[in-house]
Design a protein around this motif. Structure first.
Motif, PDB file in Angstrom:
ATOM      1  N   UNK A   1       0.658  -1.431  -0.074  1.00 35.49           N
ATOM      2  CA  UNK A   1       0.001  -0.091  -0.152  1.00 35.49           C
ATOM      3  C   UNK A   1       0.952   1.286  -0.188  1.00 35.49           C
ATOM      4  N   UNK A   2       2.038   1.172  -0.613  1.00 34.62           N
ATOM      5  CA  UNK A   2       2.643   2.508  -0.459  1.00 34.62           C
ATOM      6  C   UNK A   2       2.183   3.375  -1.370  1.00 34.62           C
ATOM      7  N   UNK A   3       1.918   4.813  -1.006  1.00 36.42           N
ATOM      8  CA  UNK A   3       1.212   5.667  -1.525  1.00 36.42           C
ATOM      9  C   UNK A   3      -0.069   5.912  -1.840  1.00 36.42           C
ATOM     10  N   UNK A   4      -0.893   4.821  -0.997  1.00 38.73           N
ATOM     11  CA  UNK A   4      -2.066   4.526  -1.227  1.00 38.73           C
ATOM     12  C   UNK A   4      -3.037   5.099  -0.120  1.00 38.73           C
ATOM     13  N   UNK A   5      -2.574   4.545   1.156  1.00 38.55           N
ATOM     14  CA  UNK A   5      -3.306   4.745   2.206  1.00 38.55           C
ATOM     15  C   UNK A   5      -2.923   6.209   2.944  1.00 38.55           C
TER      16      UNK A   5
END
Ligand code: ZN
Lengths: 423, 224
Positions: free
Chosen positions: A418-422
């Motif tokens: 989830x890098x850059x997503x959450x």
């Protein structure tokens, strides 16, 4: 006097082309059944130290060449905190070019590609896990599948196999056109997003067989098809999709080296509205078969070594070499491929280790021109397809995994960092 | 495990959104395959740093000097802004590469020496090329740079680990003034000869005082 090693023939490229956005650092992880015990892992790292002298080296810059200098500093394991495949800062980490990381149930080895290829990293990870499990009190019969710390260093582990199998031969240089490049929006904070998809290895293999193909060719075809369906179809581009597939040369040219010994073959296809997936699978499979034939691989070895054997290059200062290598890498390497798909294959562990290891993951670092790459690995009939990307858009992998689950009818299980997503 | 109906895949419990299509999912729990949260490593990119400030000031000063030079050219017909610009770029290098950087000192000296030489050459050319830079300043500064490197190497005892590469590089750079003489750009020979002899003696000294170590280092650096 400290021992030193030349960089092997494939490794010479990496110090010249590496920067924070093209890190040349790949990761191989094992997800264990139980959370990692830090002390046992550190103990295991200390134990394997002597068996892998090719890893415990620091990169030094000479006037004309880079070289590796051996070191006696400890391998310090660390908690995984950063995004995967981040560039390794040689002023930290005791100056080593690889890292041993842990987080929850996962043990990861991140390796700067100048040290070794996926095969060497897997051998290291296997030995590390073996000692780790041993220190956790498990009894394991190695079945001769593990490099043991007290077995002594084998001279063959260190060979530059490119040199051994170098034969003078005539190579036609083929002018390939530029490949299609995936474009996308950078993450607000630069980093790598990883999405893993787990499928049954035997089911996928049966599916590929049914289409008369191998897993690598099948997935390359499906990936090319996904890129066409999500991107090229809607653009004016008619550039070919080119999948770069690293090939382990140890199979065709027997060697036990723990250094780099791989070549890259390009599987390209110009896809149109009329191209069917089955047709693409057939074409990719034929191309892969042809390009991994012994004769073609011999040419790859030749190309790798030929330039270095040219005596004139001995006296070109390093900074000029770096410049030329960088230029060549972008003109000949990067611009001619859409993405890299690396299949490190099925990892066979001793029977008693299998119950402690859930999954093995292979992460291939992305770069500017190839912002998304794919790594494949399997253990215990669980095959993990991993996409590492530095762009926000996930359309290609969504299409890829949906097709794999829908049309091919496989059960696909997804998880991500989830890098850059959450938020 | 939750099924994402849109993507046709099962999504691990750790996610409350599908990683492929961002569709919200109900269940969320722990998982063995979880990655760290990265919350601490997401850092706000600093809009203001000392290096950026210096870069901005340097560029402003260069643009200003060129503008003033152009506007006053009818009064003072000299292109003095080139000297000012080179000087500013030199100053920028000093700040960026020598003061703010943590590169090895040998590299700093080498880089600094090359920049200084270019700066002096530019000044020389624009005040009517009398040749003082190529005749005296550049070769003599080369000797000074080699001397400083040798001293640092001895004092810090880091000769074999770092400095020897830079000292060898200085030897080759010191050969350059000789080329200037050959191509008639320089008319004074003794300074060039002096710089070459000096670096040659430095290397001979290293050979005599350190025997085998030196030979093996040379082989390593030149890669036989
Ligand atoms: Zn979804």
């Amino acid at each position: 006097m400290k021992k030193w090693y030349k960089l092997d023939n494939a490794a010479k490229l990496f110090p010249s082309v590496t920067n924070t956005k093209n890190t040349s650092v790949y990761r191989i992880s094992a997800v264990l059944t139980n959370p990692v015990d830090v002390d046992a892992l550190q103990q295991a790292a200390d134990t394997v130290f002597d068996r892998f002298p090719m890893f415990t080296v620091k990169l030094r810059r000479g006037v004309f060449w880079n070289y590796l200098e051996s070191s006696t500093d400890k391998i310090v394991i660390a908690e995984d905190q950063q995004y995967p495949c981040r560039n390794i800062d040689p002023t930290t980490n005791n100056g080593y070019l690889f890292k041993v990381l842990y987080y929850k149930n996962r043990v990861s080895v991140e390796v700067f590609h100048a040290l070794t290829d996926g095969n060497g990293a897997v051998e290291f990870l296997k030995s590390l896990l073996y000692y780790y499990l041993l220190y956790m009190g498990h009894e394991i019969d190695t079945e001769d599948r593990i490099l043991l710390a007290d077995s002594g260093v084998d001279i063959h582990d260190m060979e530059d196999a490119f040199r051994r199998y170098y034969k003078d031969c005539y190579v036609e240089s083929v002018r390939n056109s530029r490949a299609y490049h995936i474009k996308g929006t950078a993450f607000e904070q630069f980093g790598n997003n990883v999405v893993h998809g787990v499928v049954s290895a035997s089911q996928l293999n049966a599916l590929a067989k049914q289409k008369g193909s191998t897993i690598t060719a099948y997935l390359s075809a499906l990936l090319s098809y996904s890129i066409y369906q999500t991107r090229i179809k809607y653009s004016k581009s008619n550039a070919p999709v080119v999948i770069a597939v690293p090939v382990n040369l140890r199979k065709a040219f027997p060697s036990r080296t723990l250094r780099n010994f791989f070549g890259v073959v390009n599987l390209g296809a110009r896809i149109t509205e009329d191209t069917t997936l089955d047709e693409l699978i057939f074409r990719m499979n034929e191309m892969l078969k042809y390009k991994t034939g012994k004769e073609n691989l011999q040419n790859i070895i030749y190309n790798n070594v030929a330039l270095e054997r040219n005596k004139a290059t001995l006296f070109v200062p390093l900074f000029l070499k770096n410049w030329f290598v960088n230029l060549g890498f972008h003109m000949l390497g990067e611009s001619k491929r859409t993405l890299t798909l690396s299949n490190i294959g099925n990892i066979i562990l001793p029977q008693q280790m299998n119950e402690h290891v859930e999954l093995i993951e292979a992460l291939v670092y992305p770069s500017n021109k190839s912002p998304m790459n794919c790594g494949i690995s399997s253990v215990n009939d669980k095959l993990v397809i991993t996409f590492t990307r530095n762009i926000v858009e996930s359309d290609i992998l969504q299409y890829f995994f949906s097709t794999l689950a829908g049309e091919a009818g496989l059960e696909v299980e997804i998880y991500s960092n989830d890098w850059g997503i959450s938020e | 495990m939750t099924k994402c109906i849109r993507c046709n895949v099962t999504v691990d419990n750790q996610h409350n959104r599908c990683p492929l299509c961002s569709k919200p999912l109900k269940i969320r729990g722990e998982s063995a395959t979880e990655y760290p949260s990265y919350k601490e490593v997401y850092q706000v990119t600093k809009p203001f740093t000392v290096a950026k400030l210096f870069l901005f000031l340097t560029i402003s000063a260069i643009v200003l000097s060129i503008t003033i030079n152009a506007l006053t050219y009818h009064i003072n017909p000299r292109i003095w802004s080139i000297i000012v610009s080179t000087g500013l770029i030199y100053a920028w290098i000093v700040v960026k590469d020598t003061i703010l950087s943590n590169k090895h000192i040998g590299r700093k000296i080498l880089y600094h020496y090359v920049m200084l030489s270019i700066f002096l050459l530019v000044i020389d050319i624009f005040v009517g090329f009398r040749g003082w830079s190529t005749n005296y300043a550049i070769p003599l500064f080369g000797v000074a740079a080699t001397f400083i490197m040798t001293m640092l190497a001895i004092v810090q005892k880091s000769l074999w680990r770092h400095d020897i590469g830079y000292i060898l590089a200085m030897f080759f750079i010191n050969l350059c003034p000789m080329l200037l003489f050959v191509f008639n750009l320089s008319h004074v020979i003794w300074t060039s000869v002096f710089s070459i002899v000096y670096s040659l003696l430095t290397i001979i000294g290293m050979i005599i005082f350190s025997d085998r170590k030196f030979i093996s280092e040379i082989r390593r650096r030149f890669h036989y």
